[in-house]
Design a protein around this motif. Structure first.
Motif, PDB file in Angstrom:
ATOM      1  N   ASP A 322     -51.879-102.325  14.129  1.00 54.11           N
ATOM      2  CA  ASP A 322     -50.710-103.138  14.033  1.00 54.11           C
ATOM      3  C   ASP A 322     -51.068-104.630  14.687  1.00 54.11           C
ATOM      4  OD1 ASP A 322     -50.892-102.082  16.304  1.00 54.11           O
ATOM      5  OD2 ASP A 322     -48.909-102.264  16.818  1.00 54.11           O
ATOM      6  N   THR A 323     -52.169-104.573  15.550  1.00 52.25           N
ATOM      7  CA  THR A 323     -52.236-105.861  16.434  1.00 52.25           C
ATOM      8  C   THR A 323     -54.006-106.199  16.171  1.00 52.25           C
ATOM      9  OG1 THR A 323     -52.457-104.533  18.115  1.00 52.25           O
ATOM     10  CG2 THR A 323     -50.249-105.670  17.787  1.00 52.25           C
ATOM     11  N   ASP A 359     -47.784-106.961  11.150  1.00 53.05           N
ATOM     12  CA  ASP A 359     -49.107-107.445  11.004  1.00 53.05           C
ATOM     13  C   ASP A 359     -50.011-106.507  10.461  1.00 53.05           C
ATOM     14  OD1 ASP A 359     -48.188-110.000  11.254  1.00 53.05           O
ATOM     15  OD2 ASP A 359     -49.224-110.068  13.246  1.00 53.05           O
ATOM     16  N   TRP A 361     -53.936-105.296  10.625  1.00 49.64           N
ATOM     17  CA  TRP A 361     -55.366-105.817  11.251  1.00 49.64           C
ATOM     18  C   TRP A 361     -56.438-104.614  10.789  1.00 49.64           C
ATOM     19  CZ3 TRP A 361     -56.671-110.430  12.956  1.00 49.64           C
ATOM     20  CH2 TRP A 361     -55.686-111.315  13.361  1.00 49.64           C
TER      21      TRP A 361
END
Lengths: 400, 539
Positions: A322-323, A359, A361
């Protein structure tokens, strides 16, 4: 060494496709794999070259190792309708439909195509053997027979922008009128050649079906007609590239066949694969109906998405976070490649549905001079398939 | 009188790219083109029914994938297809087949020289390393080395860091590399003359230099640093011909609301108070804009469409002396069948690659001697490709078109100006060389287009027919391109920019010049940048 009855390894050698004599001549790299017990080309000359034949000219792909089941009888339609999630009643004669079938838990067993040849006559084609499940599915129906014709029926897929021109040159008059998923029949060497406008490349293409005995005659006719149209056999690698761009899913890559998974959470539902359009709750009972109805209400836990990933490192086998700092893993890539036509770094990926809005990643590894490097690359969800050329849907198709 | 934010002069691929990025940023843009077709040297035209020639440029490997991807050129119809490797033809019966498969290629090299087959590994690794560094500069504006602006200092530091990371030895190698000949460079690797000739040929393409002239080593690199889908050194064909690239960029431009006007040659750039304010067209129309961008070469821009009196001192002279010597011709041939060449197996894959009639180092250098004497080469170097063996869209099924790039062909002949008779005689010299390697070739010819530098200059406006819009020697590269002090796309008149191959990074169908110029223009207009800053290939 000759393949006689005295060959001590005969039982271990892969079976040979009826097209094998011609394909072996052209497989100058000896790049063979195995599919459903058949010796099968990974590629013949160069995978990327073969991929471009599909996108630029045309190529043939041996679909003999596919599993083919003839389903006949007054109850054939009812039996298939109970098997698959789609409404088979709506499938016209000489038409093909893509379908999936599920366990009672609504998990996908396999996907495939259903050819309807008459009111009571179907052929089901799929990638993996399905005899045992089909026998279960036929249980309780009076007038239905399921016959495995996998070895008797040879299939050759002809895909690419010049494929219609090749078939016209072959003398298949009227083939240009076939719409996508249509079936047409032509006389060929005293038998019937069945041609469906189907394929697995997202491009213009056809599949040719003929009794096994006539396979080489068909091959020679197709290749004679295709000589001036850039015809080239292609193998598994090029197929995989083309289908990924088209956004098609590959069994055992993008989904795990439910009857073969060890862990109950490792297989998928049609909704998770964004195949909800294949599920018809308006038709009578079918395997998995109750579970799928519940899933539809609740929403799928996972969603298969198309990702456009920055940079050019293919994200094969990547875990998704998510990051950039990898706080929480939210999914994984199921298949990935650099798309030579779209010039994008594409992937199909399973992502936990609740994280779709955030997001994405992707953690990618790549080796340079044998030293591995790691990179976090941002992914963007694409709604549409990466490659959907208008030429694939035109009727009549252009000559190139 | 129409008013625009920007006028781009010349609808070559760089002009279209530049306009597309300006339009994408929201500017009202028009591209004015003198011809009734777009594309400049990236053009495909049907001159004989059923055959589409790529009349000038013919293969592609420099196209920046960041731009292809960013402008979504695939969605606008562009498909770049790599083609298989090239056969080199010796002076006699020797052939060197560049098989596509690495192991097969190694075996083939070994047949000529075991030493060179091994040396090829080091050669490829070195070229890849050199390419990686140069490629990083392609989508970046060169720093001004004498400037103290923060931006230039930062860019110099960036490049210095990249160069330093290659190691001390490499820095010496680079300096040497930019100044030596292809011949000297290759001597460090190869003993076999035929292999050397094969590797040297990219060092002269489009350049008025010989394989033994200093500076040709860099040109060699310029030709091999491109790639197709990450395969460095690979070459591709655009499906539908090179014109398909221009068409796709024009389609992207159109989607951003930009405009292209054809039959709109520029008479003069309008200048007032040291500022470019628009253009006067040959048809009498005047267009006004805040920005004028020339995609013409430096010579043409400053000596043909700008009044000398509008220019600061010295610019006209710089432009007049800009090194842009034409060196090559092009012969496009429609064929009724696929030609067969002697000394080659009947291999359907080898048929589909290119043909390079390189002969030997001696043959290539002698060909250059002819150019110096003001005649076309009697035994020229020819680089050929038969795109129809790949591309079903450019010739009828079973029939073919062959693109032949010929070196050398001078822009000015010693015995007076070019005439149609001399042009045909030049074409005949090419046919007779091809016939030598492919008996019966002549009988296959259906139609032919012969282009000397004279035709290339007159049709698409490249001065002297120089395919790079100016030679790629170190005095005209990077921050020296087109002139020292003008390496950042801004020209000596306010609001006047250049975006063609006369600017960094130079010739080739890369779209990089046009994109870089757009970035600078947007910066001056204080608009957000829409241009990819860097190619995403960091190998």
């Amino acid at each position: 060494m000759t393949m006689t009855a005295t060959d001590p390894f005969a039982g271990e050698r892969p079976k040979l496709s009826p097209f094998h004599p011609r394909q072996a001549e052209l497989n100058i790299r000896d790049a063979w794999g195995v599919w459903n017990g058949y010796k099968f080309a990974e590629y013949y000359y160069d995978a990327e070259y073969e991929y471009f034949c599909i996108r630029n000219q045309c190529g043939t792909y041996d679909v003999c190792p596919m599993q083919k089941y003839e389903i006949r009888g007054a109850d054939a339609e009812a039996m298939l309708n109970r098997l698959v999630t789609r409404d088979v009643k709506k499938l016209g004669v000489n038409r093909v439909a893509y379908a999936v079938w599920c366990t009672d838990e609504g998990r996908i067993i396999d996907d495939g195509t259903i050819f309807r040849l008459a009111g009571d006559h179907f052929i089901l084609k799929c990638g993996s053997p399905c005899t045992a499940w089909l026998r279960k599915a036929a249980f309780g129906f009076g007038d239905v027979t399921v016959t495995d014709i996998s070895d008797a029926l040879a299939g050759l897929s002809l895909q690419g922008p010049t494929s219609c021109a090749v078939l016209k040159k072959m003398g298949l008059t009227g083939i240009e009128n076939a719409k996508a998923f249509d079936i047409m029949h032509f006389p060929f060497a005293g038998e019937t050649l069945r041609v469906s406008r189907t394929g697995f490349t997202g491009d213009l293409g056809y599949e040719l079906w003929i009794p096994r005995e006539l396979a080489l005659e068909l091959w020679d006719a197709v290749y004679a007609a295709g000589a001036d149209y850039g015809i080239q056999p292609y193998g598994e690698t090029a197929t995989n590239m083309a289908r990924m761009e088209a956004g098609f899913i590959m069994p055992y890559m993008d989904f795990a066949e439910a009857l073969k998974t060890v862990h109950f959470e490792h297989d998928q539902t049609p909704f998770e694969l964004q195949l909800g359009w294949l599920v018809d709750f308006d038709k009578p009972y079918f395997s998995g109906r109750a579970a799928l109805l519940e899933e539809k209400r609740r929403g799928p836990r996972w969603t298969l998405v198309r990702l456009d990933i920055e940079g050019n490192w293919p994200a094969e086998g990547s875990i998704i976070y998510d990051t950039e700092a990898c706080k929480k893993d939210i999914g994984y890539v199921t298949s990935a490649m650099w798309s030579p036509t779209v010039k994008a770094n594409i992937a199909l990926a399973m992502i936990r549905t609740e994280h779709l809005g955030g997001d994405i990643w992707v953690e990618i590894y790549k080796s340079k001079d044998l030293r591995p490097y790691r990179r976090m690359a941002k992914g963007t969800i694409r709604k549409k398939p990466f490659w959907t050329p208008a030429r694939a849907r035109l009727t009549p198709p252009a000559d190139y | 009188m129409s008013r625009y934010d920007a006028i781009v002069i010349g609808a070559g691929h760089n002009g279209l790219t530049n306009a597309a990025y300006l339009a994408k940023a929201g500017l009202k843009v028009v591209v004015v083109e003198k011809n009734d077709y777009i594309g400049g040297a990236a053009v495909s035209r049907e001159l004989h029914e059923g055959w589409t020639y790529s009349n000038c440029s013919y293969v592609c490997s420099m196209m920046r994938q960041a731009i292809h991807r960013d402008l979504d050129l695939s969605a606008h119809g562009l498909i770049l297809v790599p083609y298989l490797a090239t056969v080199n033809f010796g002076d006699g019966d020797e052939r060197l087949i560049g098989y596509h498969d690495a192991q097969a290629a190694y075996n083939e090299l070994r047949r000529h020289s075991a030493h060179d087959a091994d040396a090829m590994f080091r050669f490829q690794a070195d070229l890849t390393r050199y390419s990686q560094f140069i490629r990083k500069t392609l989508l970046r504006t060169p720093p001004e080395p004498t400037s103290f602006r923060l931006r230039d200092i930062r860019e110099l530091l960036y490049l210095g860091k990249k160069l330093w990371s290659l190691g001390e030895r490499e820095i010496y190698e680079y300096i040497r590399f930019f100044t030596i000949s292809a011949d000297d460079f290759l001597d460090d690797y190869f003993e076999n003359d035929m292999i050397k000739a094969a590797m040297a040929s990219p060092g002269i393409i489009g350049t008025a230099l010989g394989v033994q002239s200093p500076g040709s080593a860099y040109i060699l690199l310029h030709h091999v640093m491109g790639d197709v889908d990450g395969n460095i050194g690979a070459w591709g064909l655009a499906r539908g011909g090179m014109g398909a690239i221009s068409k796709a960029i024009a389609s992207a431009l159109d989607s951003f609301g930009g405009e292209v006007r054809m039959n709109a040659g520029v008479q003069q750039v309008l200048v007032r108070g040291g500022k470019a304010i628009g253009v006067a067209l040959e048809n009498g129309d005047e267009l006004r804009a805040d920005i004028v961008v020339s995609n013409l070469d430096a010579r043409r821009t400053f000596t043909r469409i700008i009044d000398r009196n509008d220019l600061p001192d010295g610019i006209y002279e710089k432009a007049k002396n800009f090194k842009i010597r034409g060196s090559s011709g092009k012969v496009n041939i429609a064929l009724s069948g696929l030609p067969k060449f002697t000394g080659l197996p009947d291999n359907r894959y080898v048929d589909r690659g290119g043909q390079a009639f390189t002969g030997s180092m001696e043959t290539m250098e002698r060909a250059y001697d002819c150019w110096k004497r003001g005649t076309w080469s009697d035994d020229p170097f020819i680089e050929s490709v038969i795109p129809s063996a790949w591309d079903p869209t450019v010739a009828p099924p079973g029939q073919h078109w062959m693109s032949n790039f010929i070196q050398y062909c001078p822009p000015k002949l010693a015995d007076g100006p070019w005439t149609p008779e001399k042009r045909d005689a030049f074409g005949e010299s090419v046919i007779s060389k091809l016939e030598r390697y492919s008996p019966g070739f002549r009988d296959l010819i259906v139609h032919m287009e012969v282009r000397t530098p004279h035709e290339i200059e007159n049709e698409i406006g490249l001065t002297e027919g120089n395919i790079f819009q100016g030679e790629l020697t170190i005095d005209q590269l990077f921050f020296n391109r087109p002139f020292p002090g003008y390496g950042q796309y801004r020209m000596p008149l306010k609001n006047l920019y250049m975006c063609g191959s006369s600017t960094h990074p130079g010739g080739g169908v890369s779209s990089a010049c046009g994109a870089n110029a757009a970035r600078e223009i947007l910066m001056d207009l204080k608009r957000p940048n829409t241009v990819p800053e860097d190619d995403f290939y960091d190998e």
